[in-house]
Design an enzyme around this catalytic site. Sequence first.
Site, short mmCIF file in Angstrom:
data_model
loop_
_atom_site.label_atom_id
_atom_site.label_comp_id
_atom_site.label_asym_id
_atom_site.label_seq_id
_atom_site.Cartn_x
_atom_site.Cartn_y
_atom_site.Cartn_z
N ALA A 112 -12.07 57.08 -4.45
CA ALA A 112 -13.38 56.78 -3.94
C ALA A 112 -13.08 55.69 -3.08
O ALA A 112 -14.33 54.94 -2.58
CB ALA A 112 -14.47 56.73 -5.00
N ASP A 161 -4.33 46.00 -1.25
CA ASP A 161 -4.84 46.55 -2.67
C ASP A 161 -4.05 45.91 -3.48
O ASP A 161 -4.70 45.41 -4.49
CB ASP A 161 -5.07 48.04 -2.53
C1 GLA Z 1 -6.20 51.91 1.70
C2 GLA Z 1 -4.69 51.18 1.74
C3 GLA Z 1 -4.86 49.48 2.27
C4 GLA Z 1 -5.55 49.50 3.49
C5 GLA Z 1 -7.04 50.18 3.31
C6 GLA Z 1 -7.70 50.17 4.61
O1 GLA Z 1 -6.95 51.48 0.53
O2 GLA Z 1 -4.12 51.16 0.55
O3 GLA Z 1 -3.47 49.14 2.19
O4 GLA Z 1 -5.02 50.00 4.48
O5 GLA Z 1 -6.60 51.73 2.96
O6 GLA Z 1 -8.05 49.02 5.11
#
Ligand code: GLA
Length: 374
Positions: A112, A161
Amino acid sequence: MKKDLKEKIHLFQSPGRVNLIGEHIDYSGGHVLPVAVDRSIFLSASIRNDRLLKFKSLNFNKEIVRSLDDITFRKEDDWANYPKGVVKLLQDSGHRLQGMDLLYEGNIPIGAGLSSSAAIELVTCYAFCSLCSINMKREDMALLCQKAENEFVGMRCGIMDQFIISLGQKGHALFLNCQNLNYELVPFKTDNVSIVVGNTNKKRNLVNSEYNKRRKDCEDGLEILRKYLDVGYLCDVTPLQFEEYRGKLPDIIRRRCEHAVYENERVKKSVSALKKNDIDAFGNLLMESHNSLRDLYEVSCPELDIMVEESLKVEGVFGSRLTGAGFGGCTLSLVRNDRAEYFIQQVSERYYKRTKIKPEFYVCSVEDGVKEII
Ligand code: GLA
């Protein structure tokens, strides 16, 4: 708990993340501003005397058993491919691992946009490092987990992330330069404002393939711009430079690049606004970010747009936008504390009326990164 059991079983916790701003630019060498939040994955881990790994989750039925000597990507292993990728990368880096019983449970909504996948990677990495006496810096754990997702799972994600989930700190947003991984912790004051996450409950489609396509568009754009500019990353291009050379780019690629260049500027402006506690200015930047993700980067979807639209109609909202990779998933809204409950009730009703999907809302607090809790 009995003493011998207590020595055997260890409990770890990994947060989800909400990206405040700086979307889809981590892989273009941009700046991002995520927070770790109070939705978590818990992992209870205990060492075995053999070389087996038993992966179990209270969120899914299936138990997956694999040997440390046979870690390959298998479609049927489903969610367990994420922790398996981490195990593989740890072994490939020369670490000696032991068999383990691993039981996961989480309340980060899956798929999500709150990074349940990075959370499961980091909690696994942290547990193995802790129980197999591997001394690894948090930055390196983030990099290893990103590599596992890139190479083992095949999602070419950036570093955002894994980095925030590894290094997040309670009460702070993390202002990260994704080129050199320098970062600054910026206090996020919640005296007047709540972070409200709205889950559209629209399952994300094609996210991996579309995500990888966006990355490719940016790489193609950079290659063209490099004929005229001496830049290492797309986000090194300034708005002024971009305006000078935009005509050299084919339409779709131009739009992708325009998003990246201006989103990077918005992150820097957001940090200044946050430092001055100017939530109005910050809120406006969130809205600009959403419009750009919708129109230029094309990673929104009708459900996300409807939720943002309805959110912005409620009094007491500073700003709202999609958060994470997009194509479904969650929005983030900054809402005056005393209006948060009203906001949730209003947006739930209006969103349901227009989409016939029941949304969910989480008022999030800003928490620490991955840690051992017992
Ligand atoms: C996902 C990827 C991140 C980033 C986001 C968009 O969560 O894992 O590295 O690129 O999308 O900002």
